[in-house]
Design a protein around this motif. Sequence first.
Motif, short mmCIF file in Angstrom:
data_model
loop_
_atom_site.label_atom_id
_atom_site.label_comp_id
_atom_site.label_asym_id
_atom_site.label_seq_id
_atom_site.Cartn_x
_atom_site.Cartn_y
_atom_site.Cartn_z
N TYR A 157 0.93 -1.13 0.04
CA TYR A 157 -0.10 0.23 0.02
C TYR A 157 0.82 1.29 -0.03
N GLY A 158 2.13 1.04 0.69
CA GLY A 158 2.84 2.36 0.78
C GLY A 158 2.52 3.26 1.65
N ASN A 159 2.97 4.39 1.49
CA ASN A 159 2.62 5.45 2.57
C ASN A 159 1.73 6.35 2.07
N PHE A 160 0.68 6.66 2.79
CA PHE A 160 -0.54 7.43 2.39
C PHE A 160 0.05 8.73 1.70
N GLN A 161 0.90 9.30 2.26
CA GLN A 161 1.56 10.57 1.74
C GLN A 161 2.07 10.69 0.69
N ILE B 123 -3.27 15.25 4.11
CA ILE B 123 -2.82 13.89 4.16
C ILE B 123 -3.85 12.88 4.67
N ALA B 124 -4.57 13.33 5.82
CA ALA B 124 -5.81 12.50 6.25
C ALA B 124 -6.82 12.51 5.28
N SER C 245 -5.71 9.92 2.59
CA SER C 245 -5.92 8.52 3.05
C SER C 245 -7.23 7.72 3.02
N ALA C 246 -8.23 8.74 3.18
CA ALA C 246 -9.58 8.44 3.25
C ALA C 246 -10.26 8.15 1.94
N ASP D 283 -8.45 7.26 -0.96
CA ASP D 283 -8.01 5.93 -1.79
C ASP D 283 -6.87 5.22 -1.04
N LEU D 284 -6.24 5.35 0.10
CA LEU D 284 -5.23 4.79 0.85
C LEU D 284 -3.98 5.05 0.16
#
Lengths: 479, 479
Positions: free
Chosen positions: A150-154, A342-343, A346-347, A349-350
Amino acid sequence: MQIGLDRSGGAPPLPLQIAEALGHRIASGLLAPGALLPSIRNLARELGVSQVTAGKAYAELEREGWIERRHGIGCYVKQAAPGKERSGYAWQERLNDCLPRAQLWRNFDDREMRYPLHLAAIHESLLPLRELGGSVAKLVTGQPELMSAYGNFQGDYELRATMARHLRQRGIAAEPERVLVTSGAQQGIDLVARTFVGPGDVVYLEDPSYTGAIDLWAGRGARMAFVPTDRDGMRVDMLLRMCDERPPKLIYTVPTYQNPSGVTLGERRRRALLEVAQAYGALILEDDPFSDLYFGSPPPPPIKSLDTDGHVLYLKSFSKMLAPGFRLAALAADGDVLTRLIAAKSASDLGSPLLTQRALLPFIAGRYDAYAAGLRAALRRRMEKAARILSEIAPPGVGWTAPEGGLCLWLSLPRPLDTAALAADAAAAGVSFLPGSVCRTDEARSRHIRICYSILSEADTERALRLLLPLLARHLARA
Amino acid sequence: MQIGLDRSGGAPPLPLQIAEALGHRIASGLLAPGALLPSIRNLARELGVSQVTAGKAYAELEREGWIERRHGIGCYVKQAAPGKERSGYAWQERLNDCLPRAQLWRNFDDREMRYPLHLAAIHESLLPLRELGGSVAKLVTGQPELMSAYGNFQGDYELRATMARHLRQRGIAAEPERVLVTSGAQQGIDLVARTFVGPGDVVYLEDPSYTGAIDLWAGRGARMAFVPTDRDGMRVDMLLRMCDERPPKLIYTVPTYQNPSGVTLGERRRRALLEVAQAYGALILEDDPFSDLYFGSPPPPPIKSLDTDGHVLYLKSFSKMLAPGFRLAALAADGDVLTRLIAAKSASDLGSPLLTQRALLPFIAGRYDAYAAGLRAALRRRMEKAARILSEIAPPGVGWTAPEGGLCLWLSLPRPLDTAALAADAAAAGVSFLPGSVCRTDEARSRHIRICYSILSEADTERALRLLLPLLARHLARA
């Protein structure tokens, strides 16, 4: 039917606001031909207005030709986007949604057009696809785990570091921790909209503006205020006066080779714009897809390079110039507004796919500048050729300014046209363009169309223009 | 501070609603430690409540340990997520946002955890990465234009045709025109939320539910109502009674190997659930990532297979089972609700990348079923092994039911725990898990934790459990 109404002092009359909102839904194809609209009584109740107001809204829509009244039955949608199907399920027609406008979808979706001049994109022969493909092929063999993570959301840290370096070379004090990787600039605008713009918030934007951004502000229930532009970009003096009446939450701008008009915001105005944001505690979303694509001298430094206290969210598409299918952009921001974005990402599409992030990285770190130089020369040649063809065969009264960079020409017409009718005729001939009417919220007819000179081969661009311009002449003669 | 307050009859007292909303923001790390909260007077004015109500909300937050009052100065955030930084710019702290909760970001972002048991994902050794990588490599050489094209907003037609065939084999009457490709199931949920859920709309969901979905409903200002579940899934009889008081706009369910509890909705209840949606003109979002991962007999047919009039939006992640990094799911829907979702997808990101869509296609069309059979066997072995280790070393009173499919075990604890404190200790040992408290909206302490038995190698899963379970025992002893 969810319609946000502005009941403040200077706002347009409520019937016009309602008619405009319904007109957008019909024009976008979100209300299909034949769909039954709510009764006047129900519409009034749903929106909390009088039945007189609701009745006037329908009268306005009827006058504009969007709906027809059948006596004793109700109002039906008359015109609508062709090819959009009716629900088939009556209950779904009563299902409220939060989608007031969808001109991006309506105008940009894949329409199997032979000559898609409506897109602002670059022909594949000019893109570094072989190198990027090589990167991809190497990664799937050498690091197959990139497909599973998935990797980092950022966003991938190394890519963010590379993007930050790239932005620092352009005067922006970016760090990898201050960059968010988004799935194209479109998602960047969306993240800003969903995080910071709520019902009633005032968003300022250039007149005209990017239709895909207008859709997003509309979807958040924003009050949009269009600021006139001249050859130096947004009239920041007028913005300042407008802010007096309606303080801004956010100012959306494409300061360099503006979409769609092509103008560039002067350096002094950039400073003034930032001062407006500072004075009002507002955000600026600086959408900058084109600043590396200058034809003469480079444009002024980004507004973000002047920002010292976190007012500017800087958005740069990388895929636009390298490989649109990769859908990758950088959003640089300071302070905890970035945390919130960033939050939101995340919500949404991850996070964006890791494989394409890593595949783009070496090119940005390496050959980007040399590539950009070559691309500028090629685009300039195309722009000049398109301008020559226009000079030769454009109908009298049609004007344009040779842009100083970017991918598009913004044509001004001697009189307003029903650009939808022109678009239908052009589509039959295999050519598309962007109607100026969708770059604002209040126009059915427009004095502008946008064409892209970089999406096709040079020969095809010429063919497309030689098909489109005679049609334009015919429509102008009729108008 | 945008907080949607429910002023209807059965709703909780306003001070509790306000305290809960602020608590979510603090627990998510969206309000940083040390941040100054609005004065009671300002909070009351912003929310349109009395100062007494605002004062009670702060008292509740103080009681729960989230904030502290400094006499004559105001209320400050005390606890918060570790590692989240303060803004640094005072004006940004006054900038309203529309992000009431971010537990997905808080709990799932890349934390460089050695044993990330919090993720519901599959270890790379079990994924068909070599084949998918081969597809990718072939495409970048043979069809480099896939990297330059935006493609169709709805998704590549051939992939949609393949996905539709796949769904038809599972009893769903899908056609390529009725499928939308999304960037993972997360984006599918988001598209449904942004299109159909607005402030005050009632969304029903299982208790407990997927935290990433809860974030999205919260972000839309929905009123969430959690329906109790038993071993047969959601108690549809109770849902029906709850709907009497608060009619549903949407019912969100993971009917098969539910996330996080692992239970499966029985066939009769599936029919009953659909009838509820029909009776109320509501939508069902059927989120189905796991139904191909059964360990014994296959689960009941999807709710969507019973749907005859467009009530069910069926969401199936493909990347979850094949390559999470590809971020690809199918959303099947009937009627014009699909049109509206496509328009929303367009505005979100202009469509998912074409390259990964085409790369996934041959595998879904070809070897998927054989692969799934092998994967089921491997996952079952891992589940059984994890269950054996639990039987051996889990603290007394900790319970679980061996799941009939899926990727996770849902442990019930003999008494409620501060799972955040346990999570911090576990993180120091390199292990993570999903605290049950984030699978609802009203729990600080929880009697549940979720662990995934498929994300690591078998040996690492064992190591992780042998680190985690003694810590759990210690926390239980202390509680």
